[in-house]
Design a protein around this motif. Structure first.
Motif, short mmCIF file in Angstrom:
data_model
loop_
_atom_site.label_atom_id
_atom_site.label_comp_id
_atom_site.label_asym_id
_atom_site.label_seq_id
_atom_site.Cartn_x
_atom_site.Cartn_y
_atom_site.Cartn_z
N SER A 79 -22.92 30.04 -16.17
CA SER A 79 -23.88 30.87 -15.43
C SER A 79 -24.37 30.14 -14.18
O SER A 79 -24.54 30.74 -13.13
CB SER A 79 -25.07 31.23 -16.31
OG SER A 79 -24.64 32.07 -17.35
N LEU A 80 -24.59 28.83 -14.33
CA LEU A 80 -25.00 28.03 -13.17
C LEU A 80 -23.90 27.97 -12.12
O LEU A 80 -24.16 28.09 -10.94
CB LEU A 80 -25.33 26.61 -13.61
CG LEU A 80 -26.70 26.39 -14.20
CD1 LEU A 80 -26.85 24.94 -14.62
CD2 LEU A 80 -27.77 26.76 -13.21
N ALA A 81 -22.66 27.78 -12.58
CA ALA A 81 -21.54 27.70 -11.66
C ALA A 81 -21.38 29.01 -10.89
O ALA A 81 -21.17 29.00 -9.68
CB ALA A 81 -20.26 27.36 -12.41
N ALA A 82 -21.52 30.12 -11.59
CA ALA A 82 -21.41 31.43 -10.95
C ALA A 82 -22.54 31.62 -9.95
O ALA A 82 -22.36 32.18 -8.87
CB ALA A 82 -21.43 32.54 -11.99
N ARG A 83 -23.71 31.13 -10.32
CA ARG A 83 -24.89 31.26 -9.46
C ARG A 83 -24.78 30.38 -8.22
O ARG A 83 -25.31 30.71 -7.18
CB ARG A 83 -26.14 30.91 -10.26
CG ARG A 83 -27.42 31.07 -9.48
CD ARG A 83 -28.59 30.64 -10.34
NE ARG A 83 -29.79 30.57 -9.58
CZ ARG A 83 -30.66 31.55 -9.46
NH1 ARG A 83 -30.44 32.69 -10.07
NH2 ARG A 83 -31.75 31.41 -8.76
#
Length: 129
Positions: A97-101
């Motif tokens: 989720s962090l990487a996508a964000r």
């Protein structure tokens, strides 16, 4: 964003609660509880680490904090996983989720960068297996 060690799980929930209050301009945990459609004792319990928000509450919390659901749910469930293998699944969800964000690279106050370990969770009931 930093995924915090298991020992810091209460502060992870507190970070999410505080961020939701700031982003929604709420002055009290009572206002936050109303927005999350829970009682004030639930918020107090989450802050102390005695109980943890359930998945539906995590969804509302993520919306109020303007964070990806995967980050909030993954972080909270990781800290409460019964074993390291399950914790790794939740950690991966939070990290993805962090990487996508990071494509939209908006810094989130109160949550620092680092890949690694755990976080905190749920109302009064345990999370589903």
């Amino acid at each position: 964003m930093r995924v915090k060690p298991h020992s810091e799980k209460e502060s992870c929930v507190n970070d999410f609660l505080d961020l939701a209050r700031v982003r929604q301009d709420m002055r009290s945990d009572r206002e936050l509880a109303q927005a999350l459609q829970v009682g004030s004792p639930s918020v107090s319990g989450w802050r102390s680490g005695k109980i943890h928000p359930r998945p539906m509450t995590c969804m509302k919390l993520a919306e109020l904090a303007e964070l990806p659901l995967g980050l909030v749910l993954g972080t909270i469930c990781e800290a409460n996983a019964p074993n390291e293998e399950e914790a790794a699944v939740w950690r991966k969800l939070a990290e993805q989720s962090l990487a996508a964000r990071s494509g939209s690279r908006r810094r989130t106050p109160g949550i620092a960068p680092r890949a690694g370990s755990g976080r905190g969770t749920s109302d009064s009931r345990p999370l589903p297996a």
